[in-house]
Design a protein around this motif. Structure first.
Motif, PDB file in Angstrom:
ATOM      1  N   ASN A 154      28.927  -3.912 -42.000  1.00  0.00           N
ATOM      2  CA  ASN A 154      30.349  -4.034 -42.308  1.00  0.00           C
ATOM      3  C   ASN A 154      30.938  -5.313 -41.736  1.00  0.00           C
ATOM      4  OD1 ASN A 154      30.377  -1.264 -43.348  1.00  0.00           O
ATOM      5  ND2 ASN A 154      30.236  -0.662 -41.188  1.00  0.00           N
ATOM      6  N   ARG A 186      34.873  -7.244 -40.701  1.00  0.00           N
ATOM      7  CA  ARG A 186      36.287  -6.992 -40.445  1.00  0.00           C
ATOM      8  C   ARG A 186      36.994  -8.295 -40.085  1.00  0.00           C
ATOM      9  NH1 ARG A 186      40.872  -7.657 -36.904  1.00  0.00           N
ATOM     10  NH2 ARG A 186      42.282  -5.919 -37.311  1.00  0.00           N
ATOM     11  N   ASP A 225      38.648  -5.278 -44.340  1.00  0.00           N
ATOM     12  CA  ASP A 225      37.732  -4.466 -43.546  1.00  0.00           C
ATOM     13  C   ASP A 225      36.933  -3.579 -44.485  1.00  0.00           C
ATOM     14  OD1 ASP A 225      36.411  -2.998 -41.626  1.00  0.00           O
ATOM     15  OD2 ASP A 225      38.200  -2.052 -40.784  1.00  0.00           O
ATOM     16  N   GLY A 226      35.629  -3.601 -44.350  1.00  0.00           N
ATOM     17  CA  GLY A 226      34.818  -2.736 -45.201  1.00  0.00           C
ATOM     18  C   GLY A 226      33.363  -3.145 -45.218  1.00  0.00           C
ATOM     19  N   ALA A 227      32.623  -2.519 -46.118  1.00  0.00           N
ATOM     20  CA  ALA A 227      31.191  -2.776 -46.234  1.00  0.00           C
ATOM     21  C   ALA A 227      30.947  -4.133 -46.884  1.00  0.00           C
ATOM     22  CB  ALA A 227      30.520  -1.679 -47.044  1.00  0.00           C
ATOM     23  N   LEU A 228      30.006  -4.881 -46.339  1.00  0.00           N
ATOM     24  CA  LEU A 228      29.558  -6.102 -46.988  1.00  0.00           C
ATOM     25  C   LEU A 228      28.739  -5.729 -48.214  1.00  0.00           C
ATOM     26  CD1 LEU A 228      28.417  -8.052 -43.800  1.00  0.00           C
ATOM     27  CD2 LEU A 228      30.529  -8.396 -45.082  1.00  0.00           C
ATOM     28  N   TRP A 235      36.328 -12.829 -48.325  1.00  0.00           N
ATOM     29  CA  TRP A 235      36.426 -12.477 -46.907  1.00  0.00           C
ATOM     30  C   TRP A 235      37.178 -13.539 -46.103  1.00  0.00           C
ATOM     31  CZ3 TRP A 235      35.117  -7.824 -44.909  1.00  0.00           C
ATOM     32  CH2 TRP A 235      34.350  -6.983 -45.728  1.00  0.00           C
ATOM     33  N   VAL A 285      31.357  -8.585 -37.423  1.00  0.00           N
ATOM     34  CA  VAL A 285      30.539  -7.654 -38.183  1.00  0.00           C
ATOM     35  C   VAL A 285      30.168  -6.489 -37.275  1.00  0.00           C
ATOM     36  CG1 VAL A 285      29.650  -9.347 -39.826  1.00  0.00           C
ATOM     37  CG2 VAL A 285      28.484  -9.058 -37.639  1.00  0.00           C
ATOM     38  N   GLY A 327      28.520  -2.093 -37.086  1.00  0.00           N
ATOM     39  CA  GLY A 327      27.916  -0.896 -37.649  1.00  0.00           C
ATOM     40  C   GLY A 327      28.305   0.305 -36.822  1.00  0.00           C
ATOM     41  N   ASN A 328      27.533   1.361 -36.947  1.00  0.00           N
ATOM     42  CA  ASN A 328      27.850   2.599 -36.223  1.00  0.00           C
ATOM     43  C   ASN A 328      27.519   2.531 -34.742  1.00  0.00           C
ATOM     44  OD1 ASN A 328      28.797   3.904 -38.535  1.00  0.00           O
ATOM     45  ND2 ASN A 328      26.725   4.572 -39.103  1.00  0.00           N
ATOM     46  N   ARG A 341      28.119 -11.798 -46.417  1.00  0.00           N
ATOM     47  CA  ARG A 341      26.694 -11.534 -46.579  1.00  0.00           C
ATOM     48  C   ARG A 341      26.020 -12.819 -47.034  1.00  0.00           C
ATOM     49  NH1 ARG A 341      24.226  -7.558 -44.909  1.00  0.00           N
ATOM     50  NH2 ARG A 341      25.219  -5.906 -46.148  1.00  0.00           N
ATOM     51  N   LYS A 384      36.365  -0.608 -33.430  1.00  0.00           N
ATOM     52  CA  LYS A 384      37.450  -1.554 -33.691  1.00  0.00           C
ATOM     53  C   LYS A 384      38.611  -1.372 -32.707  1.00  0.00           C
ATOM     54  CE  LYS A 384      37.089  -0.305 -37.971  1.00  0.00           C
ATOM     55  NZ  LYS A 384      37.357  -0.082 -39.420  1.00  0.00           N
TER      56      LYS A 384
END
Length: 587
Positions: free
Chosen positions: A151, A153, A158-161, A192, A204, A206-207, A234, A278
């Motif tokens: 992802n 931001r 904000d979101g998935a690449l 972006w 960038v 992730g979880n 990306r 975030k």
């Protein structure tokens, strides 16, 4: 602690091909592997720095770079990557009881510093110029593992690449832009883009891991309030998650090629690692803003700062309420957006025209500029300039204030305004689609032909933010007043463009038969220089410019009847053309 450090060194030399897991309690360190490889880090993270690329970023029991390129510094796009010839610890210190070291990597062009505190998730970074060439783009960046960081931001998006599988070679339509598999939308890194001076934190994530840039100062950036730049994307050739730090960028300017003085410093900014949270990154950003300029940095010129105050009053007596105010080059030869050799500061006037700049680098002379940022002075198209604003600090004083007093801003003295379409603010705000989130090709949604009636039509629905298709855009208006002997002056059309991407030409007509001007990049007068705004996803601004077209004949306009001004776009190129700010007709 000494035995732990010895064990860490032994572990590093035992396997120089990889970085090692963090050692709890280890002080910040620089450990040479050979004359082209070093390991840096602390008890939280570590990275192997090679001659060009920083790889094997070990954090939270994983390699966050993986098969990606890692960290590097480059200029003129990817054409020139800096090659590090040496590394050393140039300072060891403590701040509020926490030890830190300042590691300097040296290249022919200058020095890249990593300031690492014990226990810190990430590092402060800054670059000091010594021999950079005249250039446009200069950047530091991370290219990271695409599965760990799916992802992106910024302050705007904000979101998935996009997944790498969506970048289909046959669907490429231009630079880093593809038709999406759905056949309707587009994939492009320029979506972006963010407003550089409005960023709180970006990166960038992730979880489990997030990698963020936090730059609370922003005076080292080139450009003014309207500076926008790439932040994350990306990488289409490899799938790498890219965290881009464009410390001198040109992606949306008409020109920004600068010579830098020896010692010009970019940063420090914070590269921050966390668990992908975030809210945590936002809290850290607020903390960094509160502590900037950073007290731990041992640099006298960095800490020599002052304040500038003043009040702007228009020549008709109104305060310049809400005006955009800018400290830039003295005796400027470039537009505010294109300036970038030294340090730059942005602010806005309050309702009374008062403004101030804080933490301005001292012992420097600036040029102060101002322009309308919309209501309540949205009718003002002149700009203000005062040169020779000198900031000094006195020995033993942390800062001083330069009081400029009341500054008088001349505005148009033409006697009568026939119409104004759109607020003067240097943006396309207020028009249909104007200021929408960055989106490739949005200008294509604007019509080829339209008619706008002053007093009846609405800018937000009836005038689009940009013109790219061949056709006629016509403004209709009534001129009711009878011509008087003493009013023999010819009218003037003022066109304020928020941006222009070359490949489009327009002829301007009054009442369908009187040519009063043209706008083109093809050698006409005035010839417009290209900025990439419209074909790189911008919807609000590119490079601002103001054009004036005097009527050649006082009798062109007909009293008591409907008159027209028409912009006939005679040459077009896909996604290129004119982005509007405001159009004014004055006597």
């Amino acid at each position: 602690m000494k035995n732990l450090a010895v064990a860490l060194v032994a572990s590093l030399f035992a396997n120089v091909a990889t970085a090692v897991p963090a050692h709890k309690g280890a002080a910040p360190f620089l450990i040479p592997i050979d004359n082209q490889r070093w390991v840096i880090g602390n008890d939280v993270w570590n990275m192997t720095q090679g001659r060009q690329y920083g790889v094997k970023l070990h954090y939270k029991d994983r390699d966050c770079v993986g098969d990606a390129w890692g960290h590097y510094v480059s200029y003129n796009g990817a054409a020139n990557d800096l090659a590090w010839t040496s590394a050393s610890v140039v300072e060891k210190g403590e701040h509020k009881g926490v030890p830190f070291i300042d590691i300097m990597f040296t290249a022919d062009e200058g020095d890249m510093h990593w300031v690492i505190f014990e226990g810190q998730h990430g590092a402060y970074q800054y670059f000091v110029n010594h021999n950079l060439p005249t250039l446009g783009e200069f950047r530091t960046l991370w290219r990271l593992d695409n599965t760990t960081f799916p992802n992106g931001r910024t302050a705007e998006k904000d979101g998935a690449l996009p997944p790498l599988s969506d970048y289909i070679a046959a669907n490429k339509v231009q630079d880093e832009t593809w038709l999406a598999p759905d056949g309707k939308s587009y994939i492009t890194k320029y979506d972006w883009t963010g407003w550089l001076r409005k960023q709180d934190y970006y990166g960038v994530y992730g979880n489990e891991v997030g990698s963020w840039y936090i730059n609370p100062g922003k005076d080292d950036y080139n450009g003014n309030h309207a500076k926008q730049e790439l932040m994350v994307h990306r990488e289409s050739s490899s799938g790498d998650a890219v965290q881009l730090n464009m410390i001198h960028g040109t992606h949306f300017t008409a020109s920004s090629s600068d010579v830098f003085p020896d010692g010009k410093m970019w940063g420090p900014w914070l590269w921050y690692l966390n668990d992908g949270s975030k809210p945590d990154a936002a809290a850290r950003a607020k903390k960094e803003v509160a502590t900037w300029p950073y007290p731990w940095l041992n640099n006298k010129a960095y800490h020599a700062r002052g304040k500038v105050t003043g009040r702007l009053v228009l020549s008709d007596g109104r305060p310049a309420a809400g005006a955009a105010v800018f400290l830039g080059d003295n005796n400027p030869t470039k537009t505010p957006l294109d300036m970038g050799s030294t340090y730059y500061y942005t602010s806005y006037a309050d309702a009374h025209g008062n403004f101030e700049f804080t933490n301005v680098r001292a012992n420097t002379t600036y040029g102060l500029q101002a322009w309308s940022n919309g209501p309540p002075i949205a009718d003002v198209y002149t700009t203000f300039l005062q040169n020779n604003v000198h900031i000094v600090t006195k020995e033993g004083h942390k800062s001083t204030t330069t009081h400029l007093g009341t500054l008088h801003w001349p505005i148009s003295n033409r006697t009568r305004r026939l119409f104004q379409l759109g607020d003067l603010d240097h943006y396309s705000h207020g028009f249909l689609h104007g200021g929408a989130p960055h989106q490739h090709g949005l200008v294509s949604a604007c019509p080829a032909n339209l008619v706008y009636r002053i007093g009846r039509s609405q800018p937000s629905t009836d005038w689009c933010f940009g013109q790219t298709h061949r056709g006629n855009w016509t403004i209709e208006f009534f001129e009711e007043e009878e011509e008087k002997e003493k009013d023999q002056k010819k009218p003037t059309l003022i066109v304020s463009l928020a941006g222009y991407s070359s490949g489009a030409s327009t002829t301007i007509w009054a009442n369908g038969q009187h040519q009063i001007g043209n706008m083109t990049s093809g050698g006409g007068a005035p010839e417009l220089q290209n900025d990439p705004s419209l074909y790189r996803s911008a919807t609000a601004a590119g490079e601002w410019r103001l054009l004036e077209f005097p009527f050649q004949d006082v009798g062109v306009l007909q009293r008591g009847s409907l008159n027209t001004v028409t912009f006939e776009l005679t040459q077009n190129t896909t996604w290129r053309g004119f982005m509007w700010d405001s159009i004014i007709l004055e006597w």
